[in-house]
Scaffold this active site. Structure first.
Site, mmCIF file in Angstrom:
data_model
loop_
_atom_site.group_PDB
_atom_site.id
_atom_site.type_symbol
_atom_site.label_atom_id
_atom_site.label_comp_id
_atom_site.label_asym_id
_atom_site.label_seq_id
_atom_site.Cartn_x
_atom_site.Cartn_y
_atom_site.Cartn_z
ATOM 1 N N ALA A 24 -5.416 -22.713 26.099
ATOM 2 C CA ALA A 24 -4.017 -22.405 26.437
ATOM 3 C C ALA A 24 -3.922 -21.956 27.887
ATOM 4 O O ALA A 24 -4.806 -21.265 28.393
ATOM 5 C CB ALA A 24 -3.514 -21.312 25.505
ATOM 6 N N MET A 78 -0.590 -11.369 18.952
ATOM 7 C CA MET A 78 -0.715 -12.732 19.494
ATOM 8 C C MET A 78 0.236 -13.683 18.786
ATOM 9 O O MET A 78 0.973 -14.429 19.398
ATOM 10 C CB MET A 78 -2.132 -13.270 19.205
ATOM 11 C CG MET A 78 -3.166 -12.877 20.181
ATOM 12 S SD MET A 78 -4.632 -13.891 19.898
ATOM 13 C CE MET A 78 -5.839 -12.636 20.076
ATOM 14 N N GLU A 118 3.037 -15.704 16.741
ATOM 15 C CA GLU A 118 4.511 -15.775 16.804
ATOM 16 C C GLU A 118 4.998 -16.731 15.713
ATOM 17 O O GLU A 118 4.187 -17.480 15.148
ATOM 18 C CB GLU A 118 4.932 -16.311 18.181
ATOM 19 C CG GLU A 118 4.482 -15.430 19.329
ATOM 20 C CD GLU A 118 4.956 -15.950 20.687
ATOM 21 O OE1 GLU A 118 5.588 -17.027 20.742
ATOM 22 O OE2 GLU A 118 4.689 -15.251 21.679
ATOM 23 N N ARG A 136 -20.277 -3.567 -20.828
ATOM 24 C CA ARG A 136 -19.451 -4.288 -21.810
ATOM 25 C C ARG A 136 -20.342 -5.060 -22.783
ATOM 26 O O ARG A 136 -21.145 -5.910 -22.373
ATOM 27 C CB ARG A 136 -18.540 -5.261 -21.052
ATOM 28 C CG ARG A 136 -17.715 -6.160 -21.931
ATOM 29 C CD ARG A 136 -16.537 -5.430 -22.505
ATOM 30 N NE ARG A 136 -15.652 -6.332 -23.237
ATOM 31 C CZ ARG A 136 -14.678 -5.918 -24.016
ATOM 32 N NH1 ARG A 136 -14.455 -4.625 -24.165
ATOM 33 N NH2 ARG A 136 -13.915 -6.783 -24.641
ATOM 34 N N GLU A 165 -14.020 -9.751 17.439
ATOM 35 C CA GLU A 165 -13.070 -9.703 16.318
ATOM 36 C C GLU A 165 -13.666 -10.427 15.098
ATOM 37 O O GLU A 165 -13.627 -9.932 13.969
ATOM 38 C CB GLU A 165 -11.749 -10.359 16.748
ATOM 39 C CG GLU A 165 -10.734 -10.452 15.631
ATOM 40 C CD GLU A 165 -9.307 -10.713 16.122
ATOM 41 O OE1 GLU A 165 -9.022 -10.516 17.323
ATOM 42 O OE2 GLU A 165 -8.474 -11.100 15.289
ATOM 43 N N ASN A 183 -9.973 -20.578 8.974
ATOM 44 C CA ASN A 183 -11.340 -21.095 8.809
ATOM 45 C C ASN A 183 -11.484 -22.562 9.218
ATOM 46 O O ASN A 183 -12.564 -22.988 9.616
ATOM 47 C CB ASN A 183 -11.812 -20.851 7.373
ATOM 48 C CG ASN A 183 -12.270 -19.401 7.207
ATOM 49 O OD1 ASN A 183 -12.233 -18.599 8.160
ATOM 50 N ND2 ASN A 183 -12.687 -19.040 6.008
HETATM 51 C C1 LIG Z 1 -2.950 -10.402 6.767
HETATM 52 C C2 LIG Z 1 -2.889 -10.955 8.163
HETATM 53 C C3 LIG Z 1 -3.036 -10.112 9.262
HETATM 54 C C4 LIG Z 1 -2.915 -10.626 10.543
HETATM 55 N N1 LIG Z 1 -3.014 -9.785 11.620
HETATM 56 C C5 LIG Z 1 -2.706 -10.254 12.849
HETATM 57 C C6 LIG Z 1 -2.645 -9.368 13.968
HETATM 58 O O1 LIG Z 1 -2.947 -8.161 13.858
HETATM 59 N N2 LIG Z 1 -2.253 -9.855 15.166
HETATM 60 C C7 LIG Z 1 -1.932 -11.182 15.322
HETATM 61 O O2 LIG Z 1 -1.583 -11.556 16.440
HETATM 62 N N3 LIG Z 1 -2.006 -12.037 14.301
HETATM 63 C C8 LIG Z 1 -2.370 -11.614 13.065
HETATM 64 N N4 LIG Z 1 -2.421 -12.476 11.999
HETATM 65 C C9 LIG Z 1 -2.043 -13.864 12.203
HETATM 66 C C10 LIG Z 1 -3.227 -14.826 12.225
HETATM 67 O O3 LIG Z 1 -4.003 -14.637 13.369
HETATM 68 C C11 LIG Z 1 -2.646 -16.236 12.121
HETATM 69 O O4 LIG Z 1 -2.062 -16.330 10.833
HETATM 70 C C12 LIG Z 1 -3.690 -17.313 12.312
HETATM 71 O O5 LIG Z 1 -4.116 -17.389 13.640
HETATM 72 C C13 LIG Z 1 -3.153 -18.693 11.892
HETATM 73 O O6 LIG Z 1 -1.926 -18.944 12.490
HETATM 74 P P1 LIG Z 1 -0.670 -19.392 11.582
HETATM 75 O O7 LIG Z 1 -0.553 -18.470 10.433
HETATM 76 O O8 LIG Z 1 0.491 -19.556 12.482
HETATM 77 O O9 LIG Z 1 -1.091 -20.802 10.997
HETATM 78 P P2 LIG Z 1 -0.900 -22.220 11.687
HETATM 79 O O10 LIG Z 1 -1.463 -22.236 13.040
HETATM 80 O O11 LIG Z 1 0.513 -22.645 11.507
HETATM 81 O O12 LIG Z 1 -1.814 -23.091 10.727
HETATM 82 C C14 LIG Z 1 -1.506 -23.227 9.324
HETATM 83 C C15 LIG Z 1 -2.741 -23.709 8.625
HETATM 84 O O13 LIG Z 1 -3.094 -24.997 9.133
HETATM 85 C C16 LIG Z 1 -4.485 -25.147 9.129
HETATM 86 N N5 LIG Z 1 -4.963 -25.432 10.494
HETATM 87 C C17 LIG Z 1 -4.622 -24.807 11.646
HETATM 88 N N6 LIG Z 1 -5.315 -25.325 12.684
HETATM 89 C C18 LIG Z 1 -6.073 -26.305 12.188
HETATM 90 C C19 LIG Z 1 -7.031 -27.228 12.750
HETATM 91 N N7 LIG Z 1 -7.340 -27.209 14.059
HETATM 92 N N8 LIG Z 1 -7.630 -28.106 11.908
HETATM 93 C C20 LIG Z 1 -7.333 -28.140 10.592
HETATM 94 N N9 LIG Z 1 -6.480 -27.289 10.009
HETATM 95 C C21 LIG Z 1 -5.851 -26.385 10.788
HETATM 96 C C22 LIG Z 1 -5.085 -23.846 8.588
HETATM 97 O O14 LIG Z 1 -5.312 -23.985 7.201
HETATM 98 C C23 LIG Z 1 -3.988 -22.840 8.847
HETATM 99 O O15 LIG Z 1 -4.057 -21.723 7.966
HETATM 100 C C24 LIG Z 1 -2.643 -12.001 10.723
HETATM 101 C C25 LIG Z 1 -2.559 -12.841 9.604
HETATM 102 C C26 LIG Z 1 -2.696 -12.340 8.342
HETATM 103 C C27 LIG Z 1 -2.609 -13.273 7.159
#
Ligand SMILES: Cc1cc2nc3c(=O)[nH]c(=O)nc-3n(C[C@H](O)[C@H](O)[C@H](O)COP(=O)(O)OP(=O)(O)OC[C@H]3O[C@@H](n4cnc5c(N)ncnc54)[C@H](O)[C@@H]3O)c2cc1C
Length: 393
Positions: free
Chosen positions: A186, A127, A129, A275, A249, A373
């Protein structure tokens, strides 16, 4: 702890499973971490044991077991103590293949699910990007119709667990330009099953801080031709399917995290009991006993939330608030427990090859993956506050 949710059959299943995982998986866990993925033999061993399709029907090669068998499995996977291993297996069985099972055509299911359940075909879910994580409306990977029979897929997905080893990936693609539709989620998204061996698919491992066995990778789709028959669910209605599948999930992610918390507390209690500091073992110091007592209390409270959410799920409900609460509570508890347990281990817990150090660096990922979270808090606020405080059932 006795529970109304588990029968003696579940208990027997859990005991045999624990023994199997200790014998067949634990000895290879460090190799999985080093190689950054699970070997194919291990997938097949899990499949042979019937563990990759416990909740799927027998007609597709599954075990057709009630959902509390899956809860036992997810908890025991967590108790192994390797977040990367449990994420790899969890993504395959409770995340990616869920889309195929829920909304794939009968022939697509027959073609792919039995081999996924046998551990012969490994699944991933793509999902995220570079510019689209929490906000799925920003997805730009496109699937353009090429006649009636094919789509052509182009775009980049990131952080995909099982990303380099997978044979099949469920990809969220844009089949219509995004519209801004506040409150509607979306728009214009669809799901496609893509064969990872197709021409135009390339992968690159991502060097993550932890969770190494999960094989986290970037996948690039360059004009990949995909049969139109691989469409999962209705065209342009992908968001609604994603919202359904994300509940399982989150239920799986939260339950596995709780198994991890139990393991971390067990490891730490063992250490504290051995310990000696001053005239007694650390386990006799009240400051540490009380912190451990707090954590075990929180663990048991969170477990009841997991079991309640699982019970609702088993009954056919879509417990959005409960799954989000569980994912939030379990993953934040895991982070807090890992931090305290590292402190209680003293300097040895800070050795990079110590189990506690691995747990500490692994666990933060679970607060981000499957929906950050903060997003869980948004969902809970919307469904349990804006729509009225929920009465207990
Ligand atoms: C180890 C790992 C494995 C993963 N595996 C998969 C996978 O198998 N397939 C896949 O598609 N994706 C995967 N992901 C991606 C994951 O689903 C995304 O990282 C996640 O949805 C968040 O998107 P982002 O990292 O782009 O953060 P962003 O959307 O850029 O957000 C960055 C940060 O902003 C904050 N934030 C975001 N939205 C809000 C809100 N509404 N209110 C307040 N704060 C907010 C949060 O702290 C968030 O972490 C994985 C991620 C990790 C770390």
């Amino acid at each position: 702890m006795q529970s109304i949710y588990f029968t003696p059959e579940h208990t027997g299943f859990r005991e045999a499973l624990r023994e199997f995982l200790l014998r067949e998986v634990a000895p290879f866990a460090e190799d999985c971490e080093t190689n950054r993925q699970l070997p194919r033999q291990l997938w097949q061993k899990l499949g042979h044991q019937g563990l990759l399709g416990l909740h799927y029907p027998k007609s597709l090669g599954g075990g057709e077991k009630d959902f509390f068998h899956s809860i036992c499995f997810l908890e025991e996977l967590g108790r192994l103590g390797y977040v990367g291993i449990r994420v790899a297996i969890g993504v395959h069985s409770y995340m990616a293949t869920t889309y195929l099972y829920r909304s794939g055509s009968d022939s697509l299911k027959q073609q792919y699910l039995p081999s996924a359940i046998r551990g012969e075909k490994i699944f991933a879910l793509a999902m995220t990007e570079p510019d689209a994580g929490s906000d799925l409306n920003r997805i730009t990977t496109t699937a353009t119709a090429d006649g009636d029979d094919h789509f052509v897929v182009s775009g980049i997905k990131q952080y995909v667990a099982n990303g380099t080893i997978a044979d099949c990936v469920i990809v969220v693609v844009r089949t219509e330009p995004a519209r801004q539709a506040p409150g509607r989620g979306a728009t214009g998204l669809s799901l496609l099953l893509v064969d990872m061996h197709s021409e135009g698919v390339t992968t690159k491992a991502i060097d993550t801080l932890g969770m190494w066995s999960a094989d986290t990778a970037e996948i690039c789709f360059d004009q990949v031709r995909v049969p139109a028959a691989n469409l999962i669910g209705k065209r342009n209605q992908g968001f609604f399917l994603i919202m359904q599948c994300l509940q399982l999930e989150r239920l799986a992610a939260g339950t596995m995290a709780l198994g991890g918390v139990e393991h971390c507390l067990e490891l730490t209690w063992q250490f504290l009991s051995q310990r000696e500091v001053g005239h007694q073992t650390l386990s006799r110091y009240q400051a540490l006993r009380h912190r451990m007592a707090d954590h075990i209390t929180e663990l048991n409270a969170a477990r009841q939330l997991a079991y309640h959410a699982a019970w609702l799920y088993e009954k056919g409900a879509l417990p959005i608030a409960e799954c989000s609460m569980l994912k939030l509570k379990a993953t934040e508890l895991a982070t807090q427990v890992a931090k305290d347990c590292m402190q209680f281990h003293g300097a040895r817990g800070y050795n990079s090859n110590h189990a506690i150090a691995r747990i500490y660096r692994d666990c933060q990922a679970a607060s981000i993956a499957a929906g950050a979270n903060e997003v869980m808090r948004d969902i809970i606020a919307q469904s349990a506050l804006d729509e009225g405080l929920k009465k207990p059932c």
